[in-house]
Design a protein around this motif. Structure first.
Motif, PDB file in Angstrom:
ATOM      1  N   CYS A 247      -4.082   2.876  -8.890  1.00  0.00           N
ATOM      2  CA  CYS A 247      -4.982   4.021  -8.932  1.00  0.00           C
ATOM      3  C   CYS A 247      -5.247   4.523  -7.388  1.00  0.00           C
ATOM      4  CB  CYS A 247      -6.341   3.417  -9.332  1.00  0.00           C
ATOM      5  SG  CYS A 247      -6.335   3.023 -11.064  1.00  0.00           S
ATOM      6  N   ALA A 248      -5.159   3.750  -6.394  1.00  0.00           N
ATOM      7  CA  ALA A 248      -5.197   4.026  -4.980  1.00  0.00           C
ATOM      8  C   ALA A 248      -3.968   5.051  -4.751  1.00  0.00           C
ATOM      9  CB  ALA A 248      -5.263   2.982  -3.985  1.00  0.00           C
ATOM     10  N   ALA A 249      -2.802   4.582  -5.081  1.00  0.00           N
ATOM     11  CA  ALA A 249      -1.609   5.336  -4.753  1.00  0.00           C
ATOM     12  C   ALA A 249      -1.622   6.700  -5.552  1.00  0.00           C
ATOM     13  CB  ALA A 249      -0.377   4.459  -5.357  1.00  0.00           C
ATOM     14  N   ILE A 250      -2.170   6.751  -6.747  1.00  0.00           N
ATOM     15  CA  ILE A 250      -2.417   8.051  -7.261  1.00  0.00           C
ATOM     16  C   ILE A 250      -3.257   8.917  -6.444  1.00  0.00           C
ATOM     17  CG2 ILE A 250      -3.342   9.174  -9.287  1.00  0.00           C
ATOM     18  CD1 ILE A 250      -2.321   6.729 -11.065  1.00  0.00           C
ATOM     19  N   ALA A 251      -4.327   8.208  -5.994  1.00  0.00           N
ATOM     20  CA  ALA A 251      -5.458   9.154  -5.401  1.00  0.00           C
ATOM     21  C   ALA A 251      -4.835   9.709  -4.038  1.00  0.00           C
ATOM     22  CB  ALA A 251      -6.605   8.546  -5.040  1.00  0.00           C
ATOM     23  N   LEU A 252      -3.998   8.753  -3.463  1.00  0.00           N
ATOM     24  CA  LEU A 252      -3.336   9.266  -2.126  1.00  0.00           C
ATOM     25  C   LEU A 252      -2.475  10.182  -2.297  1.00  0.00           C
ATOM     26  CD1 LEU A 252      -3.035   8.487   0.840  1.00  0.00           C
ATOM     27  CD2 LEU A 252      -1.447   6.702   0.210  1.00  0.00           C
ATOM     28  N   GLN A 253      -1.535  10.246  -3.337  1.00  0.00           N
ATOM     29  CA  GLN A 253      -0.436  11.219  -3.456  1.00  0.00           C
ATOM     30  C   GLN A 253      -1.183  12.566  -3.859  1.00  0.00           C
ATOM     31  OE1 GLN A 253       2.555   9.612  -6.232  1.00  0.00           O
ATOM     32  NE2 GLN A 253       1.020  10.157  -7.952  1.00  0.00           N
ATOM     33  N   ARG A 254      -2.040  12.629  -4.361  1.00  0.00           N
ATOM     34  CA  ARG A 254      -2.906  13.685  -4.839  1.00  0.00           C
ATOM     35  C   ARG A 254      -3.699  14.238  -3.336  1.00  0.00           C
ATOM     36  NH1 ARG A 254      -0.927  16.176  -8.334  1.00  0.00           N
ATOM     37  NH2 ARG A 254      -0.111  14.517 -10.059  1.00  0.00           N
ATOM     38  N   ARG A 271       7.174   8.745   1.738  1.00  0.00           N
ATOM     39  CA  ARG A 271       5.814   8.464   1.305  1.00  0.00           C
ATOM     40  C   ARG A 271       5.806   7.683  -0.124  1.00  0.00           C
ATOM     41  NH1 ARG A 271       3.105  14.459   1.705  1.00  0.00           N
ATOM     42  NH2 ARG A 271       2.837  14.502   4.107  1.00  0.00           N
ATOM     43  N   GLN A 272       6.687   8.113  -0.816  1.00  0.00           N
ATOM     44  CA  GLN A 272       6.728   7.271  -2.038  1.00  0.00           C
ATOM     45  C   GLN A 272       7.093   5.792  -1.868  1.00  0.00           C
ATOM     46  OE1 GLN A 272       5.531   7.971  -5.119  1.00  0.00           O
ATOM     47  NE2 GLN A 272       4.816   9.782  -4.434  1.00  0.00           N
ATOM     48  N   THR A 273       8.120   5.677  -0.871  1.00  0.00           N
ATOM     49  CA  THR A 273       8.504   4.249  -0.545  1.00  0.00           C
ATOM     50  C   THR A 273       7.285   3.460  -0.171  1.00  0.00           C
ATOM     51  OG1 THR A 273      10.968   5.134  -0.260  1.00  0.00           O
ATOM     52  CG2 THR A 273      10.154   2.804   0.828  1.00  0.00           C
ATOM     53  N   VAL A 274       6.651   3.915   0.706  1.00  0.00           N
ATOM     54  CA  VAL A 274       5.465   3.204   1.460  1.00  0.00           C
ATOM     55  C   VAL A 274       4.495   2.756   0.308  1.00  0.00           C
ATOM     56  CG1 VAL A 274       3.591   3.370   2.981  1.00  0.00           C
ATOM     57  CG2 VAL A 274       5.993   4.411   3.837  1.00  0.00           C
ATOM     58  N   MET A 275       4.275   3.849  -0.508  1.00  0.00           N
ATOM     59  CA  MET A 275       3.227   3.653  -1.556  1.00  0.00           C
ATOM     60  C   MET A 275       3.770   2.479  -2.598  1.00  0.00           C
ATOM     61  SD  MET A 275       1.387   7.314  -2.310  1.00  0.00           S
ATOM     62  CE  MET A 275       2.889   8.385  -2.299  1.00  0.00           C
ATOM     63  N   VAL A 277       5.931   0.099  -2.176  1.00  0.00           N
ATOM     64  CA  VAL A 277       5.828  -1.268  -1.275  1.00  0.00           C
ATOM     65  C   VAL A 277       4.459  -1.960  -1.149  1.00  0.00           C
ATOM     66  CG1 VAL A 277       6.365  -2.596   0.831  1.00  0.00           C
ATOM     67  CG2 VAL A 277       8.136  -0.928  -0.168  1.00  0.00           C
ATOM     68  N   SER A 278       3.590  -0.992  -0.985  1.00  0.00           N
ATOM     69  CA  SER A 278       2.249  -1.164  -0.652  1.00  0.00           C
ATOM     70  C   SER A 278       1.686  -1.851  -2.241  1.00  0.00           C
ATOM     71  CB  SER A 278       1.095   0.088  -0.409  1.00  0.00           C
ATOM     72  OG  SER A 278       1.575   0.350   0.992  1.00  0.00           O
ATOM     73  N   VAL A 279       1.820  -1.122  -3.279  1.00  0.00           N
ATOM     74  CA  VAL A 279       1.679  -1.507  -4.694  1.00  0.00           C
ATOM     75  C   VAL A 279       1.999  -3.006  -4.825  1.00  0.00           C
ATOM     76  CG1 VAL A 279       1.683  -1.215  -6.975  1.00  0.00           C
ATOM     77  CG2 VAL A 279       1.067   0.636  -5.295  1.00  0.00           C
ATOM     78  N   VAL A 280       3.262  -3.009  -4.535  1.00  0.00           N
ATOM     79  CA  VAL A 280       4.002  -4.406  -4.756  1.00  0.00           C
ATOM     80  C   VAL A 280       3.276  -5.526  -3.848  1.00  0.00           C
ATOM     81  CG1 VAL A 280       6.185  -5.918  -4.349  1.00  0.00           C
ATOM     82  CG2 VAL A 280       6.321  -3.507  -5.547  1.00  0.00           C
ATOM     83  N   LEU A 281       3.065  -5.332  -2.787  1.00  0.00           N
ATOM     84  CA  LEU A 281       2.600  -6.263  -1.751  1.00  0.00           C
ATOM     85  C   LEU A 281       0.854  -6.596  -2.493  1.00  0.00           C
ATOM     86  CD1 LEU A 281       3.744  -5.370   1.648  1.00  0.00           C
ATOM     87  CD2 LEU A 281       4.794  -7.121   0.223  1.00  0.00           C
TER      88      LEU A 281
END
Length: 290
Positions: A247-254, A271-275, A277-281
């Motif tokens: 949900c945070a990644a969705i808000a961030l990309q918006r 940007r997508q790669t960073v998001m 990897v962040s979701v995975v971690l």
């Protein structure tokens, strides 16, 4: 998820009288790919991230010999898709070129290695880890059907392939002894991540290329992704952190699209790669600490 956008380079010179000569747009020369690279390495840059994210998550949550073999097999399957696609397209068109023969050889080597990795995984994994393939296989078949018809860049095969490959995480964690609910929850988190990201990045790349975009599709993807992670979090509380991360990644990309727009496809990809990897971690930490 995004291809690099070609850039016109303008060169200026001086005339004999010292006045500036008119500048002419010239296209930066592109270096030809070697025959082996053209049939062995995928051209879809975003595919690397969508393939490696499930592998990384599976290894973080349930590291084992079987999980490692399944992860390597996942990467090999992603690599083998390129020569298999080329060979299938040429067969469909009734032609055999030098690249066709090379693609068949590369695919054969990769498939043999993949089968060997799967054999080791079956020998060392917790029994019953294999059943997610019943959901993965139809999705990958959809993607392959589009590949054969040279339509792999459409939304349906991209989503089917991404959701399918995300399921390898569930096989990896089951092979490492984790529960079914955790396995399905992790699959849902990565599937939601792809469902939200792919339509958005496609929409942005379309705009960069001056093509008609479909702004409703990213919004639909976001809504579907949120619903999926909410259901996953309710069914398996260990993936709540992952659900919040999606949900945070969705808000961030918006927010990035609205406030920090870019005209470079490579920036979108980073940007997508960073998001991702962040979701995975975040998801892995939530499961391990929970």
């Amino acid at each position: 998820m995004a291809d690099t956008v070609s850039v016109d380079v303008r060169e200026s010179g001086s005339g004999l009288d010292g006045a500036a000569a008119p500048s002419k747009p010239t296209r930066r020369p592109t270096k030809a790919r070697s025959p082996l690279r053209s049939v062995a390495l995928p051209s879809e840059h975003g595919g690397w991230g969508l393939t490696l994210e499930p592998v990384l998550l599976g290894l973080l949550v349930a590291h084992s010999v079987a999980a490692l073999c399944l992860g390597l097999a996942t990467v090999l399957a992603f690599l083998a898709r390129t020569p298999l696609k080329l060979a299938a397209v040429d067969a469909r068109r009734g032609r055999t070129l030098d690249r066709t023969r090379l693609a068949r050889k590369v695919a054969a080597v990769e498939i043999v290695a993949l089968v060997a990795l799967l054999a080791v995984a079956f020998a060392t994994a917790t029994p019953g880890f294999w059943w997610p393939i019943l959901g993965i296989a139809p999705l990958m078949a959809v993607e392959l059907s589009y590949d054969i018809r040279s339509r792999s860049r459409r939304l349906v095969p991209e989503l089917a392939g991404a959701v399918g490959i995300a399921g390898m995480t569930s096989m990896m964690v089951l092979a490492g002894g984790r529960s079914t609910s955790v396995a399905l929850g992790l699959w849902a988190i990565l599937a939601a991540r792809a469902i939200a990201a792919i339509p958005t990045i496609r929409d942005q790349v379309m705009k960069l290329h001056g093509r008609p975009a479909h702004p409703a599709l990213p919004l639909i993807g976001d809504v579907v992704a949120v619903v999926v992670v909410v259901v996953a979090a309710v069914a398996e509380p260990l993936v709540i952190v992952g659900a919040v991360a999606v949900c945070a990644a969705i808000a961030l990309q918006r927010a990035l699209i609205a406030w920090v727009p870019t005209d470079r496809a490579v920036v979108l990809g980073i940007r997508q790669t960073v998001m991702g990897v962040s979701v995975v971690l975040a998801t892995a930490l939530g499961v391990l600490l929970g």
